[in-house]
Design a protein around this motif. Sequence first.
Motif, mmCIF file in Angstrom:
data_model
loop_
_atom_site.group_PDB
_atom_site.id
_atom_site.type_symbol
_atom_site.label_atom_id
_atom_site.label_comp_id
_atom_site.label_asym_id
_atom_site.label_seq_id
_atom_site.Cartn_x
_atom_site.Cartn_y
_atom_site.Cartn_z
ATOM 1 N N HIS A 1 0.590 -1.209 -0.040
ATOM 2 C CA HIS A 1 0.142 0.062 -0.196
ATOM 3 C C HIS A 1 0.726 1.139 0.074
ATOM 4 O O HIS A 1 1.641 1.195 0.764
ATOM 5 N N ASP A 2 0.241 1.944 -0.899
ATOM 6 C CA ASP A 2 1.159 3.625 -0.983
ATOM 7 C C ASP A 2 0.930 4.017 -0.080
ATOM 8 O O ASP A 2 0.012 4.666 0.731
ATOM 9 N N LEU A 3 2.321 4.478 1.392
ATOM 10 C CA LEU A 3 2.391 5.566 2.074
ATOM 11 C C LEU A 3 3.262 6.590 1.587
ATOM 12 O O LEU A 3 4.395 6.737 0.580
ATOM 13 N N ALA A 4 3.471 7.813 2.055
ATOM 14 C CA ALA A 4 4.427 8.899 1.812
ATOM 15 C C ALA A 4 5.628 8.463 2.599
ATOM 16 O O ALA A 4 5.704 8.843 3.365
ATOM 17 N N GLY A 5 6.951 8.320 1.322
ATOM 18 C CA GLY A 5 8.250 8.248 2.003
ATOM 19 C C GLY A 5 8.005 6.440 2.178
ATOM 20 O O GLY A 5 9.679 6.157 2.810
ATOM 21 N N GLY A 6 7.332 6.208 1.541
ATOM 22 C CA GLY A 6 7.327 4.544 1.118
ATOM 23 C C GLY A 6 6.632 2.927 0.867
ATOM 24 O O GLY A 6 5.405 4.348 0.387
ATOM 25 N N ALA A 7 5.690 2.366 1.355
ATOM 26 C CA ALA A 7 4.831 2.139 1.252
ATOM 27 C C ALA A 7 4.583 1.222 2.730
ATOM 28 O O ALA A 7 5.957 0.283 3.238
ATOM 29 N N ARG A 8 3.297 0.328 2.507
ATOM 30 C CA ARG A 8 3.196 -0.261 4.375
ATOM 31 C C ARG A 8 3.035 -1.657 2.644
ATOM 32 O O ARG A 8 2.397 -2.764 2.095
ATOM 33 N N ILE A 9 3.419 -2.816 3.940
ATOM 34 C CA ILE A 9 3.460 -4.288 3.743
ATOM 35 C C ILE A 9 2.130 -5.136 4.366
ATOM 36 O O ILE A 9 2.776 -5.010 5.829
ATOM 37 N N ASP A 10 1.877 -5.989 4.098
ATOM 38 C CA ASP A 10 1.093 -7.115 4.687
ATOM 39 C C ASP A 10 0.488 -7.941 4.716
ATOM 40 O O ASP A 10 0.110 -7.813 2.863
ATOM 41 N N GLY A 11 0.776 -9.737 4.657
ATOM 42 C CA GLY A 11 -0.034 -10.691 4.023
ATOM 43 C C GLY A 11 0.565 -11.849 5.031
ATOM 44 O O GLY A 11 0.975 -11.218 6.498
ATOM 45 N N ARG A 12 1.110 -12.763 4.697
ATOM 46 C CA ARG A 12 1.312 -14.027 5.159
ATOM 47 C C ARG A 12 2.382 -14.689 4.604
ATOM 48 O O ARG A 12 3.145 -14.687 3.118
ATOM 49 N N ALA A 13 3.652 -14.639 5.740
ATOM 50 C CA ALA A 13 5.000 -15.643 5.762
ATOM 51 C C ALA A 13 5.189 -17.219 6.131
ATOM 52 O O ALA A 13 4.069 -17.039 6.918
ATOM 53 N N HIS A 14 5.752 -17.275 5.621
ATOM 54 C CA HIS A 14 5.921 -18.921 6.341
ATOM 55 C C HIS A 14 7.683 -19.318 6.415
ATOM 56 O O HIS A 14 8.832 -18.929 6.685
ATOM 57 N N VAL A 15 7.292 -20.680 7.829
ATOM 58 C CA VAL A 15 8.711 -20.900 7.867
ATOM 59 C C VAL A 15 8.518 -22.601 7.578
ATOM 60 O O VAL A 15 7.393 -23.397 7.341
ATOM 61 N N PHE A 16 9.476 -23.084 7.806
ATOM 62 C CA PHE A 16 9.820 -24.189 6.448
ATOM 63 C C PHE A 16 10.417 -25.307 7.817
ATOM 64 O O PHE A 16 11.513 -24.973 8.373
ATOM 65 N N ARG A 17 9.893 -26.987 8.022
ATOM 66 C CA ARG A 17 11.049 -27.856 8.319
ATOM 67 C C ARG A 17 10.821 -28.696 7.436
ATOM 68 O O ARG A 17 9.630 -28.883 6.709
ATOM 69 N N ARG A 18 11.944 -29.459 7.305
ATOM 70 C CA ARG A 18 11.768 -30.715 6.969
ATOM 71 C C ARG A 18 10.697 -31.635 6.866
ATOM 72 O O ARG A 18 11.035 -31.754 8.118
ATOM 73 N N GLY A 19 9.851 -32.002 6.088
ATOM 74 C CA GLY A 19 9.250 -33.062 6.497
ATOM 75 C C GLY A 19 7.750 -32.396 6.537
ATOM 76 O O GLY A 19 6.521 -33.350 7.101
ATOM 77 N N CYS A 20 7.515 -31.168 6.307
ATOM 78 C CA CYS A 20 6.947 -30.769 7.340
ATOM 79 C C CYS A 20 5.663 -29.772 6.209
ATOM 80 O O CYS A 20 6.709 -29.286 5.357
ATOM 81 N N GLN A 21 4.713 -29.736 5.566
ATOM 82 C CA GLN A 21 4.092 -28.413 5.640
ATOM 83 C C GLN A 21 4.542 -27.079 5.731
ATOM 84 O O GLN A 21 4.802 -26.800 7.383
ATOM 85 N N PRO A 22 4.483 -25.882 5.289
ATOM 86 C CA PRO A 22 5.192 -24.538 5.163
ATOM 87 C C PRO A 22 3.699 -24.312 6.557
ATOM 88 O O PRO A 22 2.836 -24.265 6.407
ATOM 89 N N ALA A 23 4.384 -23.754 7.370
ATOM 90 C CA ALA A 23 3.384 -22.882 8.231
ATOM 91 C C ALA A 23 3.575 -21.502 7.833
ATOM 92 O O ALA A 23 4.515 -20.921 7.962
ATOM 93 N N SER A 24 2.528 -20.774 7.728
ATOM 94 C CA SER A 24 2.396 -19.471 7.688
ATOM 95 C C SER A 24 2.180 -18.266 8.909
ATOM 96 O O SER A 24 1.638 -19.171 10.175
#
Length: 145
Positions: A81-104
Amino acid sequence: MMGWKNRAGVFGLFVACMLALLASGSAAHAACDSASYDHNGSPMDVHVCDGRMVIEYDRPRSGIADQGVRPGTVLFRGRIHDLAGGARIDGRAHVFRRGCQPASFGVVGWMDDSGVITMEGRAPVRRSGCSVGGYRKVVLVFEAR
């Protein structure tokens, strides 16, 4: 076209054009761009299109590759999202572990006018196996390459 990650003025113009296109409802003229970033020693690809942002691994470093992460694996998916001097970001990130589905997990953050992306959230901590045993605060930083 010059990547938006390198120059604050170009980034501001990029975001302004992107938001103008969104407001006009013209998907046929969508503003899309990609850039290369670094995150903890892994080259990343950042894609922005129609206010959506996706960050994926280009070449995962050995430690994260050991967890099953491959080129093209999505680390983050959300909105910018546009803001003066930069941008705001939001959403989902993930962590990973071998043999497991990514956890968001949810993240919020910003891109400053120099193009550095910073996101914060509470990442799942896995117990033995794939179950989630708690959460910890994380800060994800992406720097232009």
